[in-house]
Design a protein around this motif. Sequence first.
Motif, PDB file in Angstrom:
ATOM      1  N   GLU A  79       0.856  -1.336   0.009  1.00  0.00           N
ATOM      2  CA  GLU A  79      -0.129  -0.294  -0.068  1.00  0.00           C
ATOM      3  C   GLU A  79       0.662   1.095  -0.174  1.00  0.00           C
ATOM      4  OE1 GLU A  79      -2.886  -0.083   3.321  1.00  0.00           O
ATOM      5  OE2 GLU A  79      -3.684  -2.093   2.217  1.00  0.00           O
ATOM      6  N   ALA A  80       0.335   2.239  -0.075  1.00  0.00           N
ATOM      7  CA  ALA A  80       0.990   3.440  -0.182  1.00  0.00           C
ATOM      8  C   ALA A  80       2.053   3.846   1.151  1.00  0.00           C
ATOM      9  CB  ALA A  80       0.108   4.879  -0.326  1.00  0.00           C
ATOM     10  N   ALA A  81       1.402   3.116   2.188  1.00  0.00           N
ATOM     11  CA  ALA A  81       2.048   3.188   3.634  1.00  0.00           C
ATOM     12  C   ALA A  81       3.269   2.099   3.855  1.00  0.00           C
ATOM     13  CB  ALA A  81       0.952   3.117   4.742  1.00  0.00           C
ATOM     14  N   GLY A  82       3.407   1.578   2.783  1.00  0.00           N
ATOM     15  CA  GLY A  82       4.317   0.362   2.870  1.00  0.00           C
ATOM     16  C   GLY A  82       3.788  -1.125   2.546  1.00  0.00           C
ATOM     17  N   ILE A  83       4.463  -1.947   3.220  1.00  0.00           N
ATOM     18  CA  ILE A  83       4.083  -3.141   3.164  1.00  0.00           C
ATOM     19  C   ILE A  83       3.165  -3.439   4.346  1.00  0.00           C
ATOM     20  CG2 ILE A  83       4.638  -5.658   3.198  1.00  0.00           C
ATOM     21  CD1 ILE A  83       7.164  -5.069   1.772  1.00  0.00           C
ATOM     22  N   VAL A  84       1.812  -3.817   4.140  1.00  0.00           N
ATOM     23  CA  VAL A  84       0.951  -3.996   5.382  1.00  0.00           C
ATOM     24  C   VAL A  84       0.318  -5.195   5.751  1.00  0.00           C
ATOM     25  CG1 VAL A  84      -1.314  -2.974   6.216  1.00  0.00           C
ATOM     26  CG2 VAL A  84       0.238  -1.628   5.054  1.00  0.00           C
ATOM     27  N   VAL A  85       0.443  -5.675   6.865  1.00  0.00           N
ATOM     28  CA  VAL A  85      -0.171  -7.059   7.117  1.00  0.00           C
ATOM     29  C   VAL A  85      -1.627  -6.904   7.275  1.00  0.00           C
ATOM     30  CG1 VAL A  85      -0.381  -8.922   8.910  1.00  0.00           C
ATOM     31  CG2 VAL A  85       1.700  -7.728   8.358  1.00  0.00           C
ATOM     32  N   VAL A  86      -2.257  -8.005   6.555  1.00  0.00           N
ATOM     33  CA  VAL A  86      -3.800  -7.915   6.506  1.00  0.00           C
ATOM     34  C   VAL A  86      -4.338  -9.624   6.835  1.00  0.00           C
ATOM     35  CG1 VAL A  86      -4.163  -6.280   4.668  1.00  0.00           C
ATOM     36  CG2 VAL A  86      -3.866  -8.339   3.988  1.00  0.00           C
ATOM     37  N   ILE A  87      -5.348  -9.417   7.429  1.00  0.00           N
ATOM     38  CA  ILE A  87      -6.054 -10.626   7.685  1.00  0.00           C
ATOM     39  C   ILE A  87      -6.605 -11.421   6.469  1.00  0.00           C
ATOM     40  CG2 ILE A  87      -7.768 -11.954   9.216  1.00  0.00           C
ATOM     41  CD1 ILE A  87      -7.342  -9.787  11.269  1.00  0.00           C
ATOM     42  N   ASP A  88      -6.259 -12.700   6.211  1.00  0.00           N
ATOM     43  CA  ASP A  88      -6.940 -13.321   4.857  1.00  0.00           C
ATOM     44  C   ASP A  88      -8.057 -14.160   5.545  1.00  0.00           C
ATOM     45  OD1 ASP A  88      -7.234 -14.602   2.668  1.00  0.00           O
ATOM     46  OD2 ASP A  88      -5.096 -15.630   2.375  1.00  0.00           O
ATOM     47  N   HIS A  89      -9.118 -13.655   5.587  1.00  0.00           N
ATOM     48  CA  HIS A  89     -10.338 -14.327   6.053  1.00  0.00           C
ATOM     49  C   HIS A  89     -10.561 -15.589   5.452  1.00  0.00           C
ATOM     50  CE1 HIS A  89     -11.309 -11.002   9.185  1.00  0.00           C
ATOM     51  NE2 HIS A  89     -10.958 -10.135   8.039  1.00  0.00           N
ATOM     52  N   LYS A  90     -10.773 -15.519   4.026  1.00  0.00           N
ATOM     53  CA  LYS A  90     -10.817 -16.630   3.279  1.00  0.00           C
ATOM     54  C   LYS A  90      -9.845 -17.612   2.878  1.00  0.00           C
ATOM     55  CE  LYS A  90     -14.623 -14.216   0.681  1.00  0.00           C
ATOM     56  NZ  LYS A  90     -15.067 -13.877  -0.625  1.00  0.00           N
ATOM     57  N   ARG A  91      -8.689 -17.108   3.325  1.00  0.00           N
ATOM     58  CA  ARG A  91      -7.283 -17.945   3.304  1.00  0.00           C
ATOM     59  C   ARG A  91      -7.072 -18.013   1.669  1.00  0.00           C
ATOM     60  NH1 ARG A  91      -8.225 -22.147   8.062  1.00  0.00           N
ATOM     61  NH2 ARG A  91      -8.221 -20.703   9.772  1.00  0.00           N
ATOM     62  N   SER A  92      -7.403 -17.177   0.913  1.00  0.00           N
ATOM     63  CA  SER A  92      -7.147 -17.460  -0.504  1.00  0.00           C
ATOM     64  C   SER A  92      -6.189 -16.539  -1.066  1.00  0.00           C
ATOM     65  CB  SER A  92      -8.509 -17.246  -1.291  1.00  0.00           C
ATOM     66  OG  SER A  92      -9.206 -16.079  -0.984  1.00  0.00           O
ATOM     67  N   LEU A  93      -5.852 -15.464  -0.354  1.00  0.00           N
ATOM     68  CA  LEU A  93      -4.884 -14.504  -0.713  1.00  0.00           C
ATOM     69  C   LEU A  93      -3.500 -14.967  -1.098  1.00  0.00           C
ATOM     70  CD1 LEU A  93      -5.685 -11.352   1.421  1.00  0.00           C
ATOM     71  CD2 LEU A  93      -6.362 -11.649  -0.829  1.00  0.00           C
ATOM     72  N   GLY A  94      -2.871 -14.639  -2.124  1.00  0.00           N
ATOM     73  CA  GLY A  94      -1.451 -15.242  -2.456  1.00  0.00           C
ATOM     74  C   GLY A  94      -0.370 -14.731  -1.881  1.00  0.00           C
ATOM     75  N   GLY A  95       0.704 -15.206  -1.926  1.00  0.00           N
ATOM     76  CA  GLY A  95       1.788 -14.852  -1.566  1.00  0.00           C
ATOM     77  C   GLY A  95       2.115 -15.488  -0.221  1.00  0.00           C
ATOM     78  N   ARG A  96       3.200 -15.007   0.604  1.00  0.00           N
ATOM     79  CA  ARG A  96       3.811 -15.603   1.746  1.00  0.00           C
ATOM     80  C   ARG A  96       2.543 -15.265   2.830  1.00  0.00           C
ATOM     81  NH1 ARG A  96       8.007 -17.474   4.328  1.00  0.00           N
ATOM     82  NH2 ARG A  96       9.197 -17.560   2.504  1.00  0.00           N
TER      83      ARG A  96
END
Length: 130
Positions: A64-81
């Motif tokens: 994001e604009a603020a940098g790399i932000v941790v988000v909760i993957d509720h559906k467990r389907s987002l890519g990446g580490r």
Amino acid sequence: MDGHGARMVCGRKVDGSRLDAVVSGNLPLQERVQHMGHLMQRTCIGCRAVEYPDHLVRLTVQAEAAGIVVVIDHKRSLGGRGAWLHPTQQCAEKAERRRAFNRAFKAQVEAGEAVQQIKQATQPLGAAHK
């Protein structure tokens, strides 16, 4: 096994139709996991306890604009580490204190918002209004 469609897998004779169901995903998760011969487990980055994934929350990062932000993957389907955390205030605080988010994602990340969401979700009812 009736011998119809039997195949050799890892030196064992396996019913071909059952194997096809496993590969295609037509079996419930528990049966698929048992068929694979092991149960999936993940480690909480807060307390380091090993648990089944349905007891943990999956976290991932987004740029994001603020940098790399941790988000909760509720559906467990987002890519990446991904990283796994118990949905408790104690584990969220411990992970933040130990800088476990940075280690888990192998980058300098901002985890404040995700930690706040976990803390708010685990507060007793009425505690947010005090």
